[in-house]
Write a protein that holds these residues in place. Sequence first.
Motif, short mmCIF file in Angstrom:
data_model
loop_
_atom_site.label_atom_id
_atom_site.label_comp_id
_atom_site.label_asym_id
_atom_site.label_seq_id
_atom_site.Cartn_x
_atom_site.Cartn_y
_atom_site.Cartn_z
N THR A 29 0.83 -1.21 0.00
CA THR A 29 0.00 0.00 0.00
C THR A 29 0.86 1.26 0.00
O THR A 29 0.58 2.23 -0.73
CB THR A 29 -0.93 -0.02 1.23
N LEU A 30 1.91 1.27 0.79
CA LEU A 30 2.82 2.43 0.80
C LEU A 30 3.48 2.62 -0.56
O LEU A 30 3.67 3.76 -1.01
CB LEU A 30 3.88 2.23 1.89
N GLY A 31 3.82 1.52 -1.21
CA GLY A 31 4.38 1.64 -2.55
C GLY A 31 3.42 2.28 -3.52
O GLY A 31 3.80 3.14 -4.33
N THR B 280 7.59 8.20 1.38
CA THR B 280 6.65 7.07 1.37
C THR B 280 7.32 5.81 0.86
O THR B 280 7.11 4.70 1.39
CB THR B 280 5.42 7.42 0.50
N TYR B 281 8.14 5.94 -0.20
CA TYR B 281 8.86 4.77 -0.71
C TYR B 281 9.81 4.21 0.36
O TYR B 281 9.99 2.99 0.48
CB TYR B 281 9.66 5.14 -1.96
N ARG B 282 10.45 5.11 1.12
CA ARG B 282 11.34 4.63 2.20
C ARG B 282 10.56 3.83 3.23
O ARG B 282 11.03 2.80 3.72
CB ARG B 282 12.04 5.81 2.86
N ALA B 283 9.37 4.30 3.58
CA ALA B 283 8.54 3.57 4.53
C ALA B 283 8.12 2.22 3.96
O ALA B 283 8.08 1.20 4.67
CB ALA B 283 7.31 4.40 4.89
N ALA B 284 7.79 2.20 2.65
CA ALA B 284 7.43 0.92 2.01
C ALA B 284 8.61 -0.03 2.04
O ALA B 284 8.45 -1.23 2.31
CB ALA B 284 6.99 1.17 0.57
N LEU B 285 9.79 0.51 1.78
CA LEU B 285 11.00 -0.33 1.77
C LEU B 285 11.23 -0.96 3.14
O LEU B 285 11.58 -2.15 3.26
CB LEU B 285 12.19 0.53 1.37
N GLU B 286 11.01 -0.19 4.19
CA GLU B 286 11.18 -0.72 5.55
C GLU B 286 10.19 -1.85 5.83
O GLU B 286 10.54 -2.88 6.43
CB GLU B 286 11.00 0.41 6.56
N ALA B 287 8.95 -1.68 5.39
CA ALA B 287 7.95 -2.72 5.60
C ALA B 287 8.32 -3.99 4.83
O ALA B 287 8.19 -5.11 5.34
CB ALA B 287 6.57 -2.22 5.16
N HIS B 288 8.75 -3.83 3.58
CA HIS B 288 9.15 -4.99 2.79
C HIS B 288 10.32 -5.72 3.45
O HIS B 288 10.37 -6.95 3.44
CB HIS B 288 9.56 -4.56 1.38
N ARG B 289 11.26 -4.99 4.01
CA ARG B 289 12.39 -5.63 4.70
C ARG B 289 11.92 -6.40 5.92
O ARG B 289 12.43 -7.49 6.21
CB ARG B 289 13.42 -4.57 5.09
N ASP B 290 10.94 -5.85 6.63
CA ASP B 290 10.46 -6.51 7.85
C ASP B 290 9.87 -7.89 7.55
O ASP B 290 10.01 -8.81 8.36
CB ASP B 290 9.40 -5.65 8.54
N VAL B 291 9.20 -8.03 6.41
CA VAL B 291 8.55 -9.31 6.10
C VAL B 291 9.35 -10.16 5.12
O VAL B 291 8.91 -11.22 4.71
CB VAL B 291 7.12 -9.09 5.54
N GLY B 292 10.55 -9.69 4.71
CA GLY B 292 11.38 -10.46 3.80
C GLY B 292 10.87 -10.50 2.38
O GLY B 292 11.09 -11.47 1.66
N ASN B 293 10.18 -9.45 1.94
CA ASN B 293 9.64 -9.38 0.58
C ASN B 293 10.73 -8.82 -0.34
O ASN B 293 10.87 -7.61 -0.51
CB ASN B 293 8.40 -8.49 0.55
N TRP B 294 11.50 -9.72 -0.95
CA TRP B 294 12.64 -9.29 -1.76
C TRP B 294 12.19 -8.58 -3.03
O TRP B 294 12.77 -7.58 -3.43
CB TRP B 294 13.52 -10.49 -2.11
N TRP B 295 11.15 -9.09 -3.70
CA TRP B 295 10.69 -8.39 -4.89
C TRP B 295 10.20 -7.00 -4.51
O TRP B 295 10.47 -6.01 -5.22
CB TRP B 295 9.55 -9.15 -5.57
N GLY B 296 9.47 -6.90 -3.42
CA GLY B 296 8.99 -5.59 -2.99
C GLY B 296 10.13 -4.62 -2.75
O GLY B 296 10.04 -3.43 -3.12
N GLN B 297 11.24 -5.10 -2.18
CA GLN B 297 12.38 -4.22 -1.95
C GLN B 297 12.99 -3.74 -3.26
O GLN B 297 13.24 -2.55 -3.46
CB GLN B 297 13.44 -4.96 -1.13
N GLY B 298 13.24 -4.69 -4.19
CA GLY B 298 13.85 -4.32 -5.45
C GLY B 298 12.97 -3.38 -6.25
O GLY B 298 13.45 -2.37 -6.82
N HIS B 299 11.68 -3.69 -6.31
CA HIS B 299 10.74 -2.86 -7.06
C HIS B 299 10.67 -1.45 -6.47
O HIS B 299 10.69 -0.45 -7.21
CB HIS B 299 9.37 -3.53 -7.03
N THR B 300 10.60 -1.36 -5.15
CA THR B 300 10.50 -0.05 -4.51
C THR B 300 11.78 0.76 -4.69
O THR B 300 11.73 1.98 -4.91
CB THR B 300 10.17 -0.22 -3.01
N LEU B 301 12.94 0.10 -4.60
CA LEU B 301 14.20 0.81 -4.84
C LEU B 301 14.26 1.37 -6.26
O LEU B 301 14.78 2.46 -6.49
CB LEU B 301 15.38 -0.13 -4.58
N GLY B 302 13.72 0.60 -7.22
CA GLY B 302 13.68 1.10 -8.59
C GLY B 302 12.80 2.33 -8.72
O GLY B 302 13.17 3.32 -9.37
#
Length: 975
Positions: A880-882, A900-922
Amino acid sequence: MNTASEISGPLSDSLRFAVLGPVRAWHGGRELDLGSPQQRAVLVTLLSRRGRLVTVGELVDAIWGEEPPTAAISVLRTYVSRLRKVLEPGRAAGTPPRVVLSAADGYLINIPESATDLGVFEERFAEAQRLRAAGEASAASALLHTALEEWEGTPLAGLPGPLAEAERARLHEQRLTVLETRLELDVQLGRHNEVIPELSALTNAYPLREQLCQLFMLALYRSGRQAEALAAYQRTRSTLVSELGIEPGASLREMHGRILAADGTLAPSPASRVTDSLEAPADLPDRPSPSGLAPEIARPAQLPADLGTFTGRRAELGQAQALLPKDDTYPATVVISVIDGMAAIGKTTLAVHLAHRVAHRFPDGQLFINLRGFDPVAPIVPPGEAIRAFLDAFEVPAQRIPMGFDAQVALYRSLLAHRRVLILLDNARDTDQVRPLLPGSPGSLVIVTSRNELTGLVAGDGAHPLTLNPLTSADAHSFLAKRLGIERLTAEPEAAQELIAYSARLPLALAIIAARAAANPGFSLSAIAEDLRECQGSLDAFAGGDIATDVRAVFSSSYSALSGSAARMFHLLGLHSGPDISLPAAASLVGLPQRETRGLLKELTRANLLMELRPGRYSLHDLLRVYAAERVHIEETSQERALAVERLLNWYLHTADATYSHITPRRRRIPLEPRPATCHPLAFTTHEQALDWCTTERANLVAAVHQAAASGHPGIAWRLPALLWGFFYLRGHTEDWVDTARTGLSAAQRAQDRKGEAEGHLDLSAALRVSGDIDQAIAHLQQAVAIYTELGDKLGRAVAVSNLGGVYIESGQHGKAVENVRRGLAIFRILGNTWAEGMALSNLGDIYQRLDRFDEAIDCLEQALIVLRDNNNRWIEGVTLGNLGTVHHRLHRHDDAVETYRAALEAHRDVGNWWGQGHTLGLLGDTYIASGRPKAARTSWRLALAVLEAFDHPEAGEIREKLATLKDSPESEQR
C-alpha cells in the motif's frame, strides 16, 4: 486451561535461568537455591519444552529413565511444589502459580525465551545468520563472539537422567556449529592469523569434523603456511581412513587440491557489503555473475549414503570408471552410463557406490533423484517435476523459474553449462523420461539406472550400457562374509551355499538374510536356511520359478522374524501413498506414540525392510512396498485399513492447518472438522519452520490429496490444498497448486459438498491466476460467488467478489475491478472484518491510481494504512505504501514520494519481501531522477539491481538500462 502465552507479569519477567553450564536461576539480582540435582532436572525438562506441556510420564522418564522409583509420581509432585516455592517466594497460599503451571496431565513453565541464557544464545545466532545473509559479516562475527561468551563450561553440569544426557549432547553439537560459523566468518574477514591457535586446538579435539579441518587449512594457507595446511589434511585423512574406513568428503578434498595447486582464488579478499543508506554510493556490479543467479550458486550434494559393506562388482566398476579420462581432466563430452538389469539386482547400490568413488571429480555438485519408473504405488516422476527438483537443489528462486517446461529445461542446462556435475537418475522408465535431464554441454557425468535397456539413449545420445547380472557365487559368498564374518560361514559351508542359492544371488535378498543372521548370532545358518525352505511355495502369486519368488521368500522369512508390533508397522506402511514418510506421520498411521513408533521403525531398518533416508525419514524399496501392500490386505480388515488411512490423512490435514497461521497469518481460516482425539499434529513456532515442513512433505501432501479423493475423504481432499495455497504461492509450486486444487474441487463436487465446492473454486481460481490463466480464474470465481450466495455465506461471497475484482485488474477491466472490489469492501465493513477491509481498500486505491483518479486513490490508500496498521499487516502495508508513493510521484510531490517509498521499503524488509524491496528501490530511483538527484538515483538503482539480480527478476533488465542511460548522461556526474 491457561497456557504460557496467556499469562505474563513482572514475576516471570524478573526470573533468569542458566543452563549453558551449571543449572542456576536468579530472581532480580538474587540467586535462587534450586535444590537437589533431580529437582533441577525437573526444571530443565520444563525449560527444554519452552512453554509447552510436559506430561508426568515424560518427566518421570526424563529424570529416572527406565527404572523409576516406586513412588516416582509422588516424588515428582514434591519437586514441582518445591520449585514453585523457590521461583515464587511471595505467592500467597491458595493463589494459582504463575511460573510452573499445571495443565492436563503435566506441567509447563511460563517464562519468555529471553529468560534463559540458551534463549539469548539462540536469538543471537539467528540474528547473526540474518546479518550474514545481508552481507554484514563483521557485525555477524561480533554477535557470534558475544553469543559464545554465554557458555560457562559443560551445559547442565552435574544433572542426572536421560534427558540431561541427551540435552548435553545436543547443546554441545549446537555450540560447535555456532563456533564453526564464527570461525568461518573470522577467516572470511581476514583474521586467519588470529584463529589458527584456536583451530589447531579444535582439530585436535575433534579430528573427525571436516569443516574444522577445512577452515584450519584455509587459515594456514592464507597465512603463508602451505606445507602445514597440507599436513593438516593428511592427519585428518589418516584419522578418517583408520577409524571409519572412509575418505574425506568432496569439499575437503577440493580444498586440498586447490591448496596443492596454490590456487590464487583462495587468497584473502576485502570484505564487502551493500550499504543500507540510499544516499551513500554503492560499488555494486552492473552485470549478473556468470551463473546468472548470485555471486555463487549452491553446490548440491544429494547422493544417498554409500553402503559401508559394499563388495564385489569389480568388473562393472572398472568398466564404468573407464568412461572417464584417466588423468582426472575435464571430460570432453557428457558421459552417460546406463546401468540396467532386473529388479533387486543392485543397480542403485552400484550406482551410488560408483558415484561416491568419482564424486571428487565433479566439484560443482551431485544431483540425485528417484524417477520411480517402476514404482507400484507412487506415480512416475515426469521430467518436469525432476527438472524442478534440480532447480530447487541449485536454490534457484521460485520467481526466476519460468512456467513452460521447455524454458525450465533451458534454464537447467544453462546452470550446468561450464560446470562439472554428477547426476544420478535412479529407476528410469524410458528414454523420454531421461533425455530432458541430460546436460547440454560437456564436463558432467550422468549415471542412469533402469530395469529396461534404454537403447534410445545408447543409439541417440552416445550412452554406454552396463547390464547387471546376479552376483557370482564368489561375490555372494564375500557379501555374506563381510557382514557375518568368514568364521561363521566356514563353520557351516553347506548352509552358507544354501542361503546363497535361496537368495538367487540378488544383493537385496542377501542383505535381508545377513541382517537377520547378524541380529540373531545364536541362530545357526542351517536354521535360517530351513526357514527359507519352509517359506518357499507359500507365496502363490510368485510361484513358477521367477526370480521374484526367491526375493519374496526372503521378505517373508524376515517379516515373520519381526515382533508383532513391528510387523503391523511394516504392513501398514503399504497404505501410505507418498514416496517417503516421517516418524510423526508413521506414528499417526499406526496409531501409536512416537517413542514406541521410533523403536518399531528401527527394528524394520535393522532388518533391512525399511530404508532410513535421513534421521527420522523412511522409505520402502519398491518391491518391499508391494509386499507390504499385500500383507496389509491379508492381515487387516477393510475397516482397519480405512481407519489407518483416515488417521494418516487427518494428521497431514491438521499439521498443514498448524502451518497456516504462520505462512498466511490472519487470513480467513479454512473450516475443519473437529480433530480426532488420536490425532497429534505437529506444532510450529516460526514462519520458517512451517515453510520447511511443507517443503519436506510436499510430495506426500500432494499424494495425500489424491489419496483422500480416492478413498472417500472429500473433505480432506479439498481442505488440504486450501490450507497449502500460501506455501504453493511462496515457493512457486504452481503446478502442484493447480493439480491439488482441481482434485479437491472434483472430490467436493462428487460428494455434493457445496461448501467444499465454493472453497475449491476459490482455491483453484487463485492457482490459475498465478499460472496466468486469467479467463479460467474469472470463471471459477464467478462460480464461487454463485455458490456462496446460495449458501448465504456473506464472508465467503465477499472474499470471492473482492478476488474477482483483483483478477479484473490484471485483465485490464478496471471498471469491473472497481465495482467488485467496492462490493466486497462494503460486505467486509458490514461484517466487521477489518483485515479483509484493509486488503480491499489497498486494491481499490491501486485501481484508482491506474485510472488517474488521484484524490480517490490517496483517500483509499490512507484509509487502508490505518486499517492495516491496526491489524499489524506489514505485508500489505508495504504494498500500500508503494502504491501511495507512486501517486505522489505522478503528482510531482517528490519529497512525499521519497518518504513514502522509504517507509514501504522498511515494511518490505520486515517481512522479507525481496521483490517488494527491489521494485520499490527502482521506483525510488525514478523519483530521484525526476527531482534532479542523479547520484541518489544511481545508488538506489544499484541497490535495486543487486536485489533483483539475486533471483533474476525481469525488472533487473529495466534497471540496467536506466543505469546505462544515467552513465551516458554528461550532466549526471555534475550534480
